[in-house]
Design a protein around this motif. Structure first.
Motif, PDB file in Angstrom:
ATOM      1  N   ASN A 133      26.024  37.605-102.997  1.00  0.00           N
ATOM      2  CA  ASN A 133      25.999  37.581-101.955  1.00  0.00           C
ATOM      3  C   ASN A 133      25.982  36.256-101.165  1.00  0.00           C
ATOM      4  N   LEU A 134      25.224  35.547-101.786  1.00  0.00           N
ATOM      5  CA  LEU A 134      25.107  34.125-101.174  1.00  0.00           C
ATOM      6  C   LEU A 134      26.417  33.246-101.059  1.00  0.00           C
ATOM      7  N   PHE A 135      27.029  33.394-102.201  1.00  0.00           N
ATOM      8  CA  PHE A 135      28.427  32.612-102.368  1.00  0.00           C
ATOM      9  C   PHE A 135      29.352  33.115-101.531  1.00  0.00           C
ATOM     10  N   ARG A 136      29.226  34.569-101.161  1.00  0.00           N
ATOM     11  CA  ARG A 136      30.273  35.263-100.346  1.00  0.00           C
ATOM     12  C   ARG A 136      29.884  34.932 -98.811  1.00  0.00           C
ATOM     13  N   THR A 138      26.557  35.747 -97.008  1.00  0.00           N
ATOM     14  CA  THR A 138      25.761  36.768 -96.676  1.00  0.00           C
ATOM     15  C   THR A 138      24.809  36.297 -95.533  1.00  0.00           C
ATOM     16  N   ALA A 139      24.661  37.362 -94.781  1.00  0.00           N
ATOM     17  CA  ALA A 139      23.285  37.495 -93.830  1.00  0.00           C
ATOM     18  C   ALA A 139      22.135  37.544 -94.504  1.00  0.00           C
ATOM     19  N   LEU A 140      21.107  37.611 -93.884  1.00  0.00           N
ATOM     20  CA  LEU A 140      19.716  37.646 -94.543  1.00  0.00           C
ATOM     21  C   LEU A 140      19.322  38.868 -95.389  1.00  0.00           C
ATOM     22  N   LYS A 141      20.110  40.015 -94.908  1.00  0.00           N
ATOM     23  CA  LYS A 141      20.215  41.243 -95.734  1.00  0.00           C
ATOM     24  C   LYS A 141      20.546  41.218 -97.135  1.00  0.00           C
ATOM     25  N   GLY A 142      21.775  40.325 -97.209  1.00  0.00           N
ATOM     26  CA  GLY A 142      22.312  40.210 -98.652  1.00  0.00           C
ATOM     27  C   GLY A 142      21.272  39.382 -99.380  1.00  0.00           C
ATOM     28  N   VAL A 265      33.686  50.715 -87.357  1.00  0.00           N
ATOM     29  CA  VAL A 265      33.905  49.586 -88.210  1.00  0.00           C
ATOM     30  C   VAL A 265      32.955  49.258 -89.152  1.00  0.00           C
ATOM     31  N   GLU A 266      33.302  49.678 -90.515  1.00  0.00           N
ATOM     32  CA  GLU A 266      32.145  49.588 -91.361  1.00  0.00           C
ATOM     33  C   GLU A 266      32.214  48.433 -92.070  1.00  0.00           C
ATOM     34  N   LYS A 267      33.371  47.480 -92.108  1.00  0.00           N
ATOM     35  CA  LYS A 267      33.441  46.050 -92.818  1.00  0.00           C
ATOM     36  C   LYS A 267      34.412  45.345 -92.112  1.00  0.00           C
ATOM     37  N   ASP A 268      34.414  43.997 -92.681  1.00  0.00           N
ATOM     38  CA  ASP A 268      35.592  42.924 -92.225  1.00  0.00           C
ATOM     39  C   ASP A 268      35.282  42.559 -90.980  1.00  0.00           C
ATOM     40  N   TRP A 269      34.230  42.463 -90.454  1.00  0.00           N
ATOM     41  CA  TRP A 269      33.732  41.825 -89.096  1.00  0.00           C
ATOM     42  C   TRP A 269      33.490  40.406 -89.529  1.00  0.00           C
ATOM     43  N   GLU A 270      33.420  39.579 -88.622  1.00  0.00           N
ATOM     44  CA  GLU A 270      33.410  38.269 -88.728  1.00  0.00           C
ATOM     45  C   GLU A 270      32.411  37.333 -87.869  1.00  0.00           C
ATOM     46  N   LYS A 271      32.003  36.321 -88.361  1.00  0.00           N
ATOM     47  CA  LYS A 271      31.072  35.587 -87.446  1.00  0.00           C
ATOM     48  C   LYS A 271      31.771  35.370 -86.080  1.00  0.00           C
ATOM     49  N   ALA A 272      32.856  34.978 -86.005  1.00  0.00           N
ATOM     50  CA  ALA A 272      33.577  34.873 -84.736  1.00  0.00           C
ATOM     51  C   ALA A 272      33.389  35.968 -83.825  1.00  0.00           C
ATOM     52  N   HIS A 273      33.254  37.295 -84.237  1.00  0.00           N
ATOM     53  CA  HIS A 273      33.028  38.178 -83.514  1.00  0.00           C
ATOM     54  C   HIS A 273      31.461  38.340 -82.903  1.00  0.00           C
ATOM     55  N   VAL A 274      30.755  37.996 -83.652  1.00  0.00           N
ATOM     56  CA  VAL A 274      29.239  37.848 -83.416  1.00  0.00           C
ATOM     57  C   VAL A 274      29.207  36.623 -82.311  1.00  0.00           C
TER      58      VAL A 274
END
Length: 433
Positions: A133-136, A138-142, A265-274
């Motif tokens: 998760n870290l290398f992908r 992840t956020a804190l939850k990961g 939207v279950e997946k594929d959101w990006e930091k740009a959206h946030v």
């Protein structure tokens, strides 16, 4: 090897052990059977054949079947087409296998074959998951690692146990098992971590797995707190999500992901959206951000509202007595008497031109306020702090670009009831479920 099973289950429950035939799951089955009398629970086994390794996979299932039969253990067997599922859903074999496997586990629970399912994830699995998760990114939850107890349905009693302890347990108790050769195949991402990365880390940090597990416990506590704080700012409705401002950017980031999930939207959101939502929250009222799959966020005074963007519909209906459905609202125009003029919205029927209609807003609309003064409809709605997300579905009585009434909000000076009024109309609006 000792595990306090009271943290995971209660008496008289039936535990389904996810049994692949590998050493970890065989050790877990043996351990739970051994402890079942002490804790007063029952044990069955669940085997899922993934259809990936051909004859080897079938042989592993046969091994599990024969072992359970020899020990008198109830066995549930499932067969899934992992390759086809991965191809149809654009997933890796790892992802597809996990999804299908857990579908089988939940099916066993739903069919009341067992109360919960135990998997044999251990300390090293948790370490792999954190690194993965870290290398992908992840956020804190990961970084919270694998959950030991997920909704009291999936439990992982071995999660704090090392692979070395499991191997010693297998040897001490002479437990047979099979070896899954795909565990040594470098084509799988986790295997690269397992075979190449983790051994190098442990040369420098021998206690890395245990340290990572401690870190996960801390991360989970902090993540749970942040989740709780985020939810306090959120209101979930069927078609939209509202986030109360002000809110810390760390919480708004979480709220944005939750809102996207709620809206499909279950997946594929990006930091740009946030980042765009955080910028929006600090911007002007009415500003809008386009997110994912047609989801938009709108700054509405002291809120950020998430909803699905819809093509503007210029709905129109004739102005007449009676009731009509208008979007998800029911509008009623009915005769009234002077004694009714206590609350609600009333107008003079004779002041409404015959070619007037009920419609949604259009560019150029103007409104003359009760008491006088004309301004653009948009400016009037802004003054009244009407959220941008509902303006396109507001029911209006209009004649040309002159707005005579806004249902449940305002009556124009041009159609107000006065001493000369002969016929009074009452305008009402209610939501239709």
């Amino acid at each position: 090897m000792y595990i306090d099973l009271s943290k995971f289950l209660t008496t008289n429950q039936t535990v389904g052990v996810a049994l692949s035939g590998g050493g970890d799951s065989m050790a877990l089955l043996h351990y739970l059977l051994k402890e079942s009398k002490l804790y007063n629970f029952s044990v069955i086994a669940i085997n899922v054949e993934h259809g990936i390794r051909g004859d080897d996979s079938i042989k592993d299932t046969e091994f599990v079947t024969n072992y359970c039969k020899s020990k008198g253990i109830t066995l549930l067997t499932y067969s899934v087409d992992c390759k086809n599922y991965a191809r149809e859903n654009n997933l890796s074999l790892e992802q597809a296998g996990r999804i299908l496997r857990y579908q089988c586990f939940y099916k066993a629970i739903e069919e009341k074959k067992c109360d919960l399912v135990a998997t044999a994830h251990h300390l090293k699995d948790n370490f792999e998951s954190v690194l993965f998760n870290l290398f992908r990114g992840t956020a804190l939850k990961g970084l919270c690692g694998i959950e030991q107890n997920f909704e009291n349905k999936i439990i992982r009693p071995f999660l704090s146990i090392s692979r070395v302890e499991i191997e010693e347990y297998l040897t001490e108790n002479q437990i047979p098992y099979v070896v899954d050769q795909t565990n040594f195949c470098p084509d799988y991402t986790r295997n690269v971590l397992r075979l190449n990365v983790i051994p190098e880390i442990e040369k420098i940090f021998p206690n890395a797995q245990t340290s990572a597990y401690r870190f996960c416990q801390i991360a989970k506590q902090e993540n749970d707190y942040l989740e709780d704080q985020t939810l306090k700012h959120m209101t979930f409705l069927p078609e939209k999500v509202q986030v109360q401002l002000p809110i810390h950017p760390a919480l708004l980031s979480r709220a944005t992901i939750k809102a996207l999930k709620h809206l499909g939207v279950e997946k594929d959101w990006e930091k740009a959206h946030v980042d765009s939502v955080i910028a929006l929250s600090n911007g002007q009222n009415g500003n809008l951000a386009h997110l994912k799959n047609g989801i938009i966020a709108i700054k509405e005074y002291d809120k950020v509202v998430f909803l699905k963007e819809q093509a503007k519909t210029d709905q129109i209906a004739p102005f007449t007595l009676g009731s009509i459905d208008f979007f998800d609202q029911r509008l009623t125009i009915a005769n009234a008497t002077p004694t009714d003029l206590t609350d609600g919205f009333y107008c003079d029927k004779d002041k409404i031109p015959k070619d007037s209609v009920i419609r949604t807003r259009r560019d150029g609309d103007k409104f003359t306020k009760f008491g006088g003064g004309t301004k653009s409809l948009n400016d009037y709605l802004t003054d009244k702090k009407v959220p941008a997300s509902v303006r396109d579905t507001l029911p209006l009585i209009a004649n040309g670009n002159q707005i005579l009434a806004i249902f449940d909000l305002a009556i124009s000076q041009n159609i107000k009831v006065d001493q000369t009024t002969k016929t009074i109309l009452k305008l009402t609006k209610e939501d239709v479920q």
